[in-house]
Design a protein around this motif. Structure first.
Motif, PDB file in Angstrom:
ATOM      1  N   ARG A   1      33.339  78.069  -4.501  1.00 21.30           N
ATOM      2  CA  ARG A   1      32.087  78.208  -5.246  1.00 21.30           C
ATOM      3  C   ARG A   1      31.849  79.684  -5.504  1.00 21.30           C
ATOM      4  O   ARG A   1      31.309  80.404  -4.679  1.00 21.30           O
ATOM      5  CB  ARG A   1      30.920  77.610  -4.451  1.00 21.30           C
ATOM      6  CG  ARG A   1      31.059  76.121  -4.159  1.00 21.30           C
ATOM      7  CD  ARG A   1      29.818  75.610  -3.432  1.00 21.30           C
ATOM      8  NE  ARG A   1      29.630  76.328  -2.172  1.00 21.30           N
ATOM      9  CZ  ARG A   1      28.438  76.522  -1.619  1.00 21.30           C
ATOM     10  NH1 ARG A   1      27.336  76.110  -2.217  1.00 21.30           N
ATOM     11  NH2 ARG A   1      28.338  77.173  -0.454  1.00 21.30           N
ATOM     12  N   HIS A   2      32.310  80.135  -6.667  1.00 28.28           N
ATOM     13  CA  HIS A   2      32.130  81.535  -7.013  1.00 28.28           C
ATOM     14  C   HIS A   2      30.684  81.799  -7.416  1.00 28.28           C
ATOM     15  O   HIS A   2      29.931  80.889  -7.749  1.00 28.28           O
ATOM     16  CB  HIS A   2      33.070  81.927  -8.160  1.00 28.28           C
ATOM     17  CG  HIS A   2      34.510  81.925  -7.758  1.00 28.28           C
ATOM     18  ND1 HIS A   2      34.973  82.578  -6.638  1.00 28.28           N
ATOM     19  CD2 HIS A   2      35.611  81.357  -8.328  1.00 28.28           C
ATOM     20  CE1 HIS A   2      36.272  82.420  -6.531  1.00 28.28           C
ATOM     21  NE2 HIS A   2      36.690  81.668  -7.534  1.00 28.28           N
ATOM     22  N   ASN A   3      30.334  83.078  -7.377  1.00 28.26           N
ATOM     23  CA  ASN A   3      28.993  83.528  -7.795  1.00 28.26           C
ATOM     24  C   ASN A   3      27.874  82.997  -6.903  1.00 28.26           C
ATOM     25  O   ASN A   3      26.733  82.875  -7.347  1.00 28.26           O
ATOM     26  CB  ASN A   3      28.722  83.150  -9.264  1.00 28.26           C
ATOM     27  CG  ASN A   3      29.748  83.740 -10.213  1.00 28.26           C
ATOM     28  OD1 ASN A   3      30.122  84.898 -10.061  1.00 28.26           O
ATOM     29  ND2 ASN A   3      30.198  82.945 -11.170  1.00 28.26           N
TER      30      ASN A   3
ATOM     31  N   TYR B   1      27.173  84.561  -3.909  1.00 25.46           N
ATOM     32  CA  TYR B   1      26.582  85.814  -3.428  1.00 25.46           C
ATOM     33  C   TYR B   1      26.738  86.861  -4.528  1.00 25.46           C
ATOM     34  O   TYR B   1      27.695  87.628  -4.551  1.00 25.46           O
ATOM     35  CB  TYR B   1      27.270  86.256  -2.136  1.00 25.46           C
ATOM     36  CG  TYR B   1      27.246  85.199  -1.064  1.00 25.46           C
ATOM     37  CD1 TYR B   1      26.069  84.895  -0.385  1.00 25.46           C
ATOM     38  CD2 TYR B   1      28.387  84.472  -0.735  1.00 25.46           C
ATOM     39  CE1 TYR B   1      26.031  83.904   0.590  1.00 25.46           C
ATOM     40  CE2 TYR B   1      28.366  83.495   0.249  1.00 25.46           C
ATOM     41  CZ  TYR B   1      27.186  83.215   0.901  1.00 25.46           C
ATOM     42  OH  TYR B   1      27.158  82.237   1.872  1.00 25.46           O
ATOM     43  N   THR B   2      25.805  86.849  -5.449  1.00 20.81           N
ATOM     44  CA  THR B   2      25.919  87.695  -6.640  1.00 20.81           C
ATOM     45  C   THR B   2      25.226  89.043  -6.510  1.00 20.81           C
ATOM     46  O   THR B   2      25.555  89.979  -7.226  1.00 20.81           O
ATOM     47  CB  THR B   2      25.337  86.954  -7.863  1.00 20.81           C
ATOM     48  OG1 THR B   2      23.968  86.590  -7.576  1.00 20.81           O
ATOM     49  CG2 THR B   2      26.142  85.705  -8.167  1.00 20.81           C
ATOM     50  N   GLU B   3      24.252  89.149  -5.595  1.00 24.19           N
ATOM     51  CA  GLU B   3      23.526  90.403  -5.453  1.00 24.19           C
ATOM     52  C   GLU B   3      24.292  91.328  -4.508  1.00 24.19           C
ATOM     53  O   GLU B   3      24.302  91.147  -3.297  1.00 24.19           O
ATOM     54  CB  GLU B   3      22.113  90.143  -4.921  1.00 24.19           C
ATOM     55  CG  GLU B   3      21.255  89.329  -5.881  1.00 24.19           C
ATOM     56  CD  GLU B   3      19.845  89.135  -5.352  1.00 24.19           C
ATOM     57  OE1 GLU B   3      19.508  89.773  -4.325  1.00 24.19           O
ATOM     58  OE2 GLU B   3      19.098  88.364  -5.959  1.00 24.19           O
ATOM     59  N   VAL B   4      24.942  92.319  -5.095  1.00 21.09           N
ATOM     60  CA  VAL B   4      25.748  93.260  -4.323  1.00 21.09           C
ATOM     61  C   VAL B   4      25.114  94.641  -4.406  1.00 21.09           C
ATOM     62  O   VAL B   4      24.862  95.150  -5.491  1.00 21.09           O
ATOM     63  CB  VAL B   4      27.190  93.325  -4.868  1.00 21.09           C
ATOM     64  CG1 VAL B   4      28.018  94.316  -4.054  1.00 21.09           C
ATOM     65  CG2 VAL B   4      27.823  91.943  -4.844  1.00 21.09           C
TER      66      VAL B   4
ATOM     67  N   ARG C   1      33.167  84.730   2.044  1.00 22.39           N
ATOM     68  CA  ARG C   1      32.169  85.156   1.047  1.00 22.39           C
ATOM     69  C   ARG C   1      32.671  84.875  -0.359  1.00 22.39           C
ATOM     70  O   ARG C   1      31.943  84.397  -1.226  1.00 22.39           O
ATOM     71  CB  ARG C   1      31.888  86.651   1.212  1.00 22.39           C
ATOM     72  CG  ARG C   1      30.892  87.209   0.193  1.00 22.39           C
ATOM     73  CD  ARG C   1      30.890  88.738   0.244  1.00 22.39           C
ATOM     74  NE  ARG C   1      29.874  89.288  -0.625  1.00 22.39           N
ATOM     75  CZ  ARG C   1      30.007  89.449  -1.930  1.00 22.39           C
ATOM     76  NH1 ARG C   1      31.130  89.054  -2.527  1.00 22.39           N
ATOM     77  NH2 ARG C   1      29.033  89.971  -2.663  1.00 22.39           N
TER      78      ARG C   1
ATOM     79  N   GLY D   1      32.325  81.352  -1.415  1.00 18.79           N
ATOM     80  CA  GLY D   1      30.964  80.826  -1.366  1.00 18.79           C
ATOM     81  C   GLY D   1      30.656  79.996  -0.149  1.00 18.79           C
ATOM     82  O   GLY D   1      29.817  79.089  -0.200  1.00 18.79           O
TER      83      GLY D   1
ATOM     84  N   HIS E   1      35.225  96.278  -7.975  1.00 23.80           N
ATOM     85  CA  HIS E   1      34.343  95.426  -8.763  1.00 23.80           C
ATOM     86  C   HIS E   1      34.722  93.982  -8.474  1.00 23.80           C
ATOM     87  O   HIS E   1      35.891  93.602  -8.606  1.00 23.80           O
ATOM     88  CB  HIS E   1      34.498  95.703 -10.264  1.00 23.80           C
ATOM     89  CG  HIS E   1      34.123  97.094 -10.671  1.00 23.80           C
ATOM     90  ND1 HIS E   1      32.834  97.564 -10.603  1.00 23.80           N
ATOM     91  CD2 HIS E   1      34.880  98.120 -11.144  1.00 23.80           C
ATOM     92  CE1 HIS E   1      32.800  98.821 -11.031  1.00 23.80           C
ATOM     93  NE2 HIS E   1      34.029  99.184 -11.346  1.00 23.80           N
ATOM     94  N   ALA E   2      33.756  93.184  -8.067  1.00 27.83           N
ATOM     95  CA  ALA E   2      34.051  91.812  -7.653  1.00 27.83           C
ATOM     96  C   ALA E   2      34.750  91.009  -8.745  1.00 27.83           C
ATOM     97  O   ALA E   2      35.614  90.187  -8.461  1.00 27.83           O
ATOM     98  CB  ALA E   2      32.759  91.113  -7.225  1.00 27.83           C
ATOM     99  N   GLN E   3      34.387  91.234  -9.996  1.00 28.30           N
ATOM    100  CA  GLN E   3      34.949  90.448 -11.090  1.00 28.30           C
ATOM    101  C   GLN E   3      36.073  91.177 -11.822  1.00 28.30           C
ATOM    102  O   GLN E   3      36.575  90.685 -12.822  1.00 28.30           O
ATOM    103  CB  GLN E   3      33.837  90.101 -12.099  1.00 28.30           C
ATOM    104  CG  GLN E   3      32.669  89.344 -11.495  1.00 28.30           C
ATOM    105  CD  GLN E   3      33.081  88.041 -10.854  1.00 28.30           C
ATOM    106  OE1 GLN E   3      33.977  87.347 -11.350  1.00 28.30           O
ATOM    107  NE2 GLN E   3      32.445  87.683  -9.738  1.00 28.30           N
TER     108      GLN E   3
END
Length: 479
Positions: free
Chosen positions: A106-108, A110-113, A199, A202, A367-369
């Protein structure tokens, strides 16, 4: 059967083809190693995004339209389409026997980095607290005494929260501060890799904490083994059997504490089991190994490869990734390995890299993405010690990075076709004091950020070079 490669357009890639070569280096794509069996539309989309054409090996996968088909495939209306189910059985027979459920990703989630500069102080406190609690717990367990499990859990929760906010901060601190090869340091590094992976897919925080605790405590039973046996590089079969008892010892010690949850003990009990049944102590395989223990096993192996006891220096990250990748569907579940590699990236924080310009630098933040385009501290090896000429590039913004390098006197930056990481390097081959550079960077990141936002002290728009490493870093790092 000899290899037979056929060049095709990226638009013609279909599921079942084995891509053996690209029109660019593999390191410039998200794929972890050379050679890819295409199993999903997502992989096709990624290949089309990065490549104009590819080469496929028709002896390992499906053939394109009009090409001969290899053994294991049949022609369908003369088009050479593959019977995908037979290939899946051949490639993942172990998984089929063990009824392994594909991992849920489940990506995204934990989006607040938060920025590295904001998290370093919190991560440092969490690391010191965790190391202190873990060391104390290990000593008490070794003596057969009760230990404060709740305090250890609280320290683990702080680590999990820090990794969720900014994985790079903890990675830096572990790379810099835990450089010795003692068992508890290995366990802390392995726990970090495991939590970073959790993490990435997800996983709920509660499961992350169980995974972290189990990975931390996985080697606790080694306190009952003789030091000579632990340090021995090559063990006889009898010695190997004695060594493997550390798992059973650890399980017994944790059960005796009566405060450790069964799920944590399960990670300790099964983390040395392997997907193909070659592990210990029970030799179980595939889906019979609990998921968290499978993840702990991968994280433990990756850390062992990256920080081998047999060598003074770890292998380069890409080499570690390559070795781990070759273990999929053998020692470890295929999709777990692939997702784990995606979670750490080809160039983890702290990796020494060479750019396509020939310049050498250190990966300081990811960068995560976009893990192939991290932030890199580039330096001139001949001048760095004397003048502190370092500059931070965000490779995600290629054109801005080019301009920064040209301003710094690196003319080649304007002529290379693509400004990117060409390869990672083994630190032992270069006279670079990475701990000194990175620790100064982390300690002064907030100050550097303030200086950058407000402009240089003398009012100039470009960076100025002052004497001394510290002043050079303050001026030359750009966030």
């Amino acid at each position: 059967m000899s290899i037979k490669q056929i060049k095709i357009r990226a638009d013609d890639i279909t599921i079942g083809m084995f891509v053996s070569c690209l029109d660019r280096p593999w390191s410039q794509t998200p794929f972890p190693i050379q050679g890819l069996l295409v199993k999903s539309p997502k992989e096709i989309t990624a290949l089309r995004h990065y490549c104009d054409h590819v080469f496929i090996d028709v002896t390992k996968g499906a053939s394109p339209i009009g090409a001969p088909v290899s053994e294991g495939y049949i022609s369908q209306a003369g088009q050479g389409k593959k019977i995908i189910s037979s290939l899946v059985k051949a490639q993942a027979g172990i998984a089929e026997k063990s009824d392994v459920t594909p991992i849920e990703v489940r990506h995204n989630v934990y989006t607040e980095v938060v920025p590295l500069s904001s998290e370093v102080e919190h991560a440092e406190k969490a690391l010191l607290q965790l190391r202190g609690q873990f060391t104390l717990a290990a000593k008490q367990i070794a003596k057969g005494r009760d230990f404060d499990y709740q305090q250890l859990k609280d320290a683990v929760a702080d680590m999990v929260n820090s990794v969720v906010r900014c994985p790079d901060a903890f990675t830096w601190l572990l790379r810099l501060r835990l450089k010795d090869q003692q068992t508890h340091d290995h366990s802390m590094r392995a726990a970090l890799w495991a939590v970073q992976f959790a993490r990435f897919i997800g996983m709920p925080k509660g499961d992350m904490s169980v995974l972290c605790l189990g990975t931390l405590l996985k080697d606790i039973g080694k306190v009952k083994l003789p030091n000579g046996l632990l340090r021995k590089k090559r063990r006889t079969p009898e010695e190997a059997a004695e060594y493997q008892k550390f798992v059973e010892y650890g399980v017994e010690m944790l059960r005796a504490s009566k405060s450790v949850e069964p799920r944590v003990i399960s990670v300790v009990r099964y983390h040395c089991e392997r997907f193909d049944g070659s592990g210990f102590p029970e030799g179980i395989l595939g889906g019979k190994i609990p998921l968290l223990a499978r993840i702990a096993g991968i994280a433990t192996t990756y850390d062992a490869i990256s920080n081998p006891l047999e060598s003074e220096e770890p292998v380069a990250p890409s080499r570690a990734v390559s070795l781990l990748y070759n273990m999929r569907d053998k020692k470890f579940q295929d999709d777990l390995v692939v997702q784990f590699i995606q979670s750490i990236g080809l160039y983890p924080t702290g990796t020494l890299v060479e750019l396509t310009t020939g310049d050498v630098g250190v990966v300081v933040e990811q960068h995560a993405q976009s893990r192939l385009t991290p932030k890199v501290a580039v330096f001139n090896q001949k001048k760095a010690k004397a003048s502190g000429e370092y500059i931070l590039l965000d490779l995600k913004d290629e054109e801005q990075s080019r301009r920064e390098l040209v301003k710094s006197g690196i003319a080649k930056a304007s002529s290379v076709s693509k400004l990117a990481i060409a390869r990672d390097l083994e630190i032992s081959g270069y006279d670079v004091d990475i701990p000194a550079v990175s620790s100064i960077f982390m300690k002064n990141t907030s100050r550097i950020l303030d200086t950058t936002l407000s402009g240089s002290q003398d009012g100039e728009s470009g960076p100025t070079v002052k004497s001394g490493l510290l002043s050079g870093l303050r001026d030359r790092f750009r966030l």
